[in-house]
Design an enzyme around this catalytic site. Structure first.
Site, PDB file in Angstrom:
ATOM      1  N   ASP A 221       0.898  -1.150   0.000  1.00 47.26           N
ATOM      2  CA  ASP A 221       0.000   0.000   0.000  1.00 47.26           C
ATOM      3  C   ASP A 221       0.941   1.204   0.000  1.00 47.26           C
ATOM      4  O   ASP A 221       1.485   1.592   1.032  1.00 47.26           O
ATOM      5  CB  ASP A 221      -0.905  -0.002   1.232  1.00 47.26           C
ATOM      6  CG  ASP A 221      -1.828   1.216   1.244  1.00 47.26           C
ATOM      7  OD1 ASP A 221      -1.522   2.211   0.556  1.00 47.26           O
ATOM      8  OD2 ASP A 221      -2.851   1.187   1.955  1.00 47.26           O
ATOM      9  N   LYS A 264      -2.592  11.323  -1.533  1.00 38.67           N
ATOM     10  CA  LYS A 264      -1.695  11.639  -0.416  1.00 38.67           C
ATOM     11  C   LYS A 264      -0.338  12.057  -0.974  1.00 38.67           C
ATOM     12  O   LYS A 264      -0.191  13.162  -1.464  1.00 38.67           O
ATOM     13  CB  LYS A 264      -1.573  10.438   0.522  1.00 38.67           C
ATOM     14  CG  LYS A 264      -2.767  10.239   1.441  1.00 38.67           C
ATOM     15  CD  LYS A 264      -3.886   9.513   0.791  1.00 38.67           C
ATOM     16  CE  LYS A 264      -4.941   9.039   1.751  1.00 38.67           C
ATOM     17  NZ  LYS A 264      -6.087   8.440   1.029  1.00 38.67           N
ATOM     18  N   ARG A 388      -9.511   8.120  15.278  1.00 37.92           N
ATOM     19  CA  ARG A 388      -8.939   6.866  14.778  1.00 37.92           C
ATOM     20  C   ARG A 388      -8.852   5.925  15.977  1.00 37.92           C
ATOM     21  O   ARG A 388      -7.800   5.746  16.576  1.00 37.92           O
ATOM     22  CB  ARG A 388      -7.560   7.073  14.153  1.00 37.92           C
ATOM     23  CG  ARG A 388      -7.609   7.806  12.816  1.00 37.92           C
ATOM     24  CD  ARG A 388      -7.810   6.921  11.608  1.00 37.92           C
ATOM     25  NE  ARG A 388      -9.158   6.787  11.111  1.00 37.92           N
ATOM     26  CZ  ARG A 388      -9.475   6.667   9.825  1.00 37.92           C
ATOM     27  NH1 ARG A 388      -8.562   6.720   8.894  1.00 37.92           N
ATOM     28  NH2 ARG A 388     -10.704   6.474   9.439  1.00 37.92           N
TER      29      ARG A 388
HETATM   30  N1  F0G Z   1      -4.569   3.120   2.168  1.00 39.93           N
HETATM   31  C1  F0G Z   1      -4.193   4.018   3.088  1.00 39.93           C
HETATM   32  C2  F0G Z   1      -2.990   3.770   3.924  1.00 39.93           C
HETATM   33  C3  F0G Z   1      -4.957   5.188   3.251  1.00 39.93           C
HETATM   34  O1  F0G Z   1      -4.574   6.079   4.173  1.00 39.93           O
HETATM   35  C4  F0G Z   1      -6.102   5.389   2.450  1.00 39.93           C
HETATM   36  C5  F0G Z   1      -6.935   6.562   2.625  1.00 39.93           C
HETATM   37  C6  F0G Z   1      -6.443   4.412   1.514  1.00 39.93           C
HETATM   38  C7  F0G Z   1      -5.645   3.294   1.399  1.00 39.93           C
HETATM   39  C8  F0G Z   1      -7.667   4.542   0.644  1.00 39.93           C
HETATM   40  O2  F0G Z   1      -7.457   5.478  -0.337  1.00 39.93           O
HETATM   41  O3  F0G Z   1      -9.109   7.286   0.213  1.00 39.93           O
HETATM   42  O4  F0G Z   1      -7.966   7.163  -2.013  1.00 39.93           O
HETATM   43  O5  F0G Z   1      -9.702   5.511  -1.426  1.00 39.93           O
HETATM   44  N2  F0G Z   1      -6.861   7.280   3.642  1.00 39.93           N
HETATM   45  C9  F0G Z   1      -7.607   8.507   3.876  1.00 39.93           C
HETATM   46  C10 F0G Z   1      -7.241   9.021   5.227  1.00 39.93           C
HETATM   47  C11 F0G Z   1      -9.059   8.417   3.639  1.00 39.93           C
HETATM   48  O6  F0G Z   1      -7.799  10.053   5.605  1.00 39.93           O
HETATM   49  O7  F0G Z   1      -6.407   8.431   5.907  1.00 39.93           O
HETATM   50  P1  F0G Z   1      -8.631   6.404  -0.918  1.00 39.93           P
END
Ligand code: F0G
Length: 463
Positions: A221, A264, A388
């Protein structure tokens, strides 16, 4: 004449500001009304009622002038857009994955990957869960198993790589279920739910050796891979003189594929992808993407979004960018530490995580201490943060709540958006809430959606 000598040399952001967005400052009464209307869930606040928005670092980054210029070069053809090929080139060059499937965001890639690779009853080990990632694994019939090192579950443990995988836990799963039941291990760079904690190259290399022996794939990831590379550069022996780009490339080379939320590290407001080296999986994923996202050369994105992503990927790997980005997070974290606020240590890559169990020891986990604290911070200053903890963790298949050890409030810093003065205002607000913490009593949940409840759940205060 006596010379003055500067004792300390400050760093500053490697950019200057070309356009600004005005912020609204509200009164405490207005904020109390807003949070009540939002069911004490910061996800349900209107953005216009927020002063400094630390809800997430996802899609909230400021794009550069080069990225905005890229938007104008959008080739909005249904098939074969020029921007798709530019993105493919960037993914190959900087990350090294052979095949690319663009998706509208990270969870789009997670859905397709899970559907391609997981059979009902399969085990998917991971270095801590992430909400959407685990849900897609479960919806495909898989069972998530946490294999992160124990230190990651202890908010004060100073381990420099709290995102590391515990190889003994992986070996035990292989022994118990057999390697055939484990299609891949999901490895996150930096681990979001652990507080933005990195994994080391040494650990990933050892995991590669182990998984190779058993024919198990590693899927990264890679949402925050550049931030992970920064910690490797700063902390891991032998990497001090390597560029962020070189370290990122090396991380990817130790894996078989990756899901990416480009919202991100890759500095865009929308976008993601699945990168994969195996041609058979790629062909299946390319077939599935047309069912869920759009044609395989746009995956739910406009051509211009793919162009901005291609440029963002390159900019995200500049050493000065990443040093300033994490420098700002550390600046805020150290201010909070000076004020005695209990936070996850070491300070992570994308934000500060307040330990709500330690901040509000008088509020039991069943009364949602992190949810209550996020609401209180908003009322104090209009700073929006996120829970969280137990709300995010959700329920197991049997309906029982997960009780995560970490009950955190996340202050996520968008990239290239706020200044050091904003960080000061945030720290002062949280210090003020800390002085008055006894007044926070906790919440009860009055509405609970079935999936990813933290986004839409509603609460009311206990008293
Ligand atoms: N993996 C991680 C580590 C993430 O932090 C996120 C999303 C996703 C996958 C999913 O990606 O939102 O583009 O569909 N994190 C956001 C957060 C929502 O606020 O931590 P996504």
């Amino acid at each position: 004449m006596a010379k003055t000598t500067l004792k300390k040399r400050s760093w500053a952001e490697p950019f200057k500001i070309k356009m600004v967005e005005l912020l609204k400052i509200t009164t405490p009464e207005q904020r109390l009304a807003s949070i009540a209307q939002a069911g004490f869930n910061t996800f349900l606040l209107k953005s216009e009622d927020v002063y400094i928005d630390l809800l997430t670092d996802s899609g909230t980054n400021a794009m550069s002038d080069r990225q905005w210029a890229g938007l104008m070069l959008g080739d909005e053809a249904y098939a074969g857009s020029r921007n798709y090929y530019n993105l493919e080139k960037a993914v190959k060059k900087f990350y090294g994955y052979k095949y690319l499937i663009p998706t509208h965001q990270g969870r789009g890639a997670e859905n397709i990957l899970s559907k391609c690779m997981i059979k009902p009853g399969d085990i998917i080990p991971g270095n801590m869960y992430f909400t959407t990632t685990r849900l897609h694994q479960e919806l495909a019939g898989g069972i998530f198993e946490d294999v992160i090192i124990d230190e990651a579950h202890d908010s004060l443990n100073p381990h420099p790589f709290k995102g590391n995988v515990d190889l003994a836990k992986v070996e035990a799963l292989i022994k118990k279920h057999g390697a055939k039941k484990i299609p891949y291990i999901c490895v996150a760079t930096t681990v979001n739910m652990a507080g933005g904690q990195p994994i080391s190259i040494e650990n990933l290399t050892a995991l590669r050796t182990l998984t190779k022996k058993h024919g198990i794939k590693i899927i990264l990831d890679m949402t925050r891979v550049a931030e992970n590379a920064y910690f490797i550069q700063q902390r891991e022996k032998g990497y001090a003189n390597q560029s962020i780009a070189a370290i990122v490339h090396q991380i990817c080379s130790l894996t078989d594929g990756a899901t990416m939320s480009a919202k991100k590290d890759a500095l865009v407001n929308i976008g993601g992808f699945l990168g994969i080296n195996d041609k058979t999986i790629f062909e299946e994923a390319r077939n599935l993407v047309v069912v869920y996202e759009g044609l395989h050369t746009y995956g739910g994105l406009a051509g211009r979004d793919m162009e901005a992503m291609a440029i963002g990927i390159e900019e995200s790997l500049h050493d000065d960018h990443i040093a300033a980005r994490i420098g700002q997070v550390i600046y805020l974290g150290e201010k909070l530490q000076e004020a005695g606020i209990p936070i996850v240590e070491p300070i992570g890559g994308h934000g500060i995580f307040i330990d709500a169990k330690k901040f509000l020891p008088h509020v039991p986990q069943d009364n949602f201490p992190a949810q209550a604290l996020a609401a209180a911070i908003y009322v104090d200053s209009g700073v929006r943060t996120m829970e969280r903890g137990i709300v995010s963790a959700g329920r197991k298949a049997n309906g029982e709540n997960y009780y995560p050890k970490l009950e955190l409030v996340r202050l996520t810093i968008p990239r290239r958006v706020y200044t050091q003065a904003h960080m000061d205002v945030i720290a002062e607000s949280i210090a003020h809430v800390y002085e008055n913490r006894k007044k926070i009593k906790g919440l009860t949940m009055i509405y609970e959606p079935k999936y990813l409840r933290f986004f839409q759940a509603r609460f009311k205060p206990l008293s």
